[in-house]
Design an enzyme around this catalytic site. Structure first.
Site, mmCIF file in Angstrom:
data_model
loop_
_atom_site.group_PDB
_atom_site.id
_atom_site.type_symbol
_atom_site.label_atom_id
_atom_site.label_comp_id
_atom_site.label_asym_id
_atom_site.label_seq_id
_atom_site.Cartn_x
_atom_site.Cartn_y
_atom_site.Cartn_z
ATOM 1 N N ASP A 1 0.872 -1.169 0.000
ATOM 2 C CA ASP A 1 0.000 0.000 0.000
ATOM 3 C C ASP A 1 0.911 1.222 0.000
ATOM 4 O OD1 ASP A 1 -1.758 2.023 0.525
ATOM 5 O OD2 ASP A 1 -2.429 1.248 2.463
ATOM 6 N N SER A 2 1.499 1.464 -1.152
ATOM 7 C CA SER A 2 2.578 2.458 -1.230
ATOM 8 C C SER A 2 2.142 3.685 -2.007
ATOM 9 C CB SER A 2 3.780 1.845 -1.932
ATOM 10 O OG SER A 2 3.505 1.679 -3.312
#
Lengths: 282, 282
Positions: free
Chosen positions: B159-160
């Site tokens: 989840d960047s």
């Protein structure tokens, strides 16, 4: 940062949102109905705006046009007679004509200039306008529907601008009553119904007005539409007769489409929980 | 029209698109990793941006957080051990912890300030941080994955931010190799993979890199995400073992969610024809 005039910007105070494409204006005209502008964008091809609202772009119009036509037509048992109210860019007409069961497709657009400019800047959307099944009528959709032969239409597609200005009369009980009269017993109406996130109250009001007018069932479908506010859009289907919504998906994958297929047909009807909840009581 | 400083605007030259919310800045800081800003918007609640890119808003974060966690977790036979790389706002962690089968959820965020600001402005996303199954680790996700015990993780959620700056190393074969090593035999990775319309080439490259690293199957899912470019976003799932993608939907409707449910789970995997075509050869 700020956006300057090298961006084509649609900013909406009511929703507090704005979307912009890098581009420059090619054309602008005021018709008797509205102000139409054409832009050449850097990454989305040509863009038409009406009264400052994004309407159609070369790059992403396939999303809206496919999803406003194929899910509805493939949910009707035999859509032979189709009427499009609005839709002057001819993109919906083009998709409708991909269905071999369609015998007659009539586009009722109030502003002929939308179509003439589409022929010039979006010729790919107009390449089926010469189909012998197609009729392009330029005039008021509200009056046209009032005058339509009762029980004569299978599917009405309301492909209009937002519910302000010339399109306002297309959202409401009075117009829906004329649509019901014009539809065959198992007829269906489908109308663009704005963003599920930004305009949920409007969607609820539309479905309530459809029911009040006498439609017995309403259903929402949703799909991405990048240049419209929130990038997420919807259509609302209303049925004249209970239980007449079918899924004719045998030929779905054979249509020449970029977004629509058998799987995305069903996916469009899969409603988010917050939408289901909002529509449950209507 | 132009947008002035009363709008919070993310303009992206590479895609020629911009999105803006009406609002004002409340906070700005430069951390060792990036510039974080917090805005109060008129219609979307609070908004966090990182290096000028929209990251999370009060109003629409449920879309991203639910769809980056539930489809993946409900596609894994038994997701007991989950690791989130990035995700410092804690919204994904919160969704992961809704699954009773999860015994351990570790969030590996490089920038502790993202979490501290989220606790302040998005407390609803952090309300499960005290869950005994949750671990908040602040450090480099690339190093963390290198050091992880082999065969110890069921699901890795990446989840960047976008694949530039501190997150660049999270998109590529080298990192994927470490992920594969850390995953159990039937383990799964899911990574945010940008917009299906705007970033299709990037998605193709990601899936190719996943395969090169040794993942045997890759799948795309897609969903609306209003504040991200195009309003349409995707996640990419990669499997360590062929045929290990399941659909455990018995409890899907029981999760406390706003977008996700049994139907939208399946809908997320229904790929548009142009996306199918692009990914067919990978």
């Amino acid at each position: 940062m700020s956006l300057d005039q090298t961006w084509v910007t649609e900013a909406i105070d009511a929703t507090g949102t704005a979307f912009a494409l890098k581009g420059k204006k090619l054309h602008e005209e005021q018709t008797p109905y509205q102000k139409i502008e054409i832009f050449e964008t850097e990454t989305f091809g040509y863009l038409m705006t009406i009264d400052g609202c994004t309407m159609v772009s070369t790059r992403d119009n396939f999303l809206y046009h496919e999803m406003m036509s194929h899910p509805a037509l493939n949910s009707h048992p035999n859509p032979e007679t189709v009427v499009i109210v609005g839709g002057g860019d001819c993109g919906t007409l083009r998709e409708v004509l991909k269905h071999s069961e369609v015998k007659s497709a009539t586009q009722v657009e109030i502003d002929e200039r939308v179509t003439r400019l589409s022929e010039q800047y979006f010729p790919e959307l107009c390449d089926k306008n010469g189909d012998p099944r197609a009729t392009l009528f330029f005039g008021d959709g509200i009056q046209w529907m009032k005058d339509a032969a009762p029980g004569s239409i299978d599917v009405i597609i309301i492909d209009s601008t937002d519910p302000v200005g010339p399109a306002e009369g297309l959202f409401g009980k009075k117009f829906y009553l004329d649509c019901i009269k014009a539809l065959k017993p198992n007829g269906m109406l489908v109308q663009q119904s704005e963003s599920p996130l930004l305009h949920l109250e409007l969607i609820k009001e539309m479905h309530a007005a459809m029911k009040e007018a006498g439609f017995v069932e309403t259903t929402l479908l949703h799909f991405p539409q990048v240049i419209y506010p929130s990038g997420w859009w919807s259509g609302s289907i209303a049925l004249k007769q209970k239980g007449s919504l079918v899924s004719r998906l045998d030929q779905a994958d054979a249509l020449d489409t970029q977004f629509y297929n058998r799987e995305t047909h069903s996916a469009a009807f899969a409603l988010p929980s917050f939408v289901k909840k909002a529509l449950a009581s209507i």
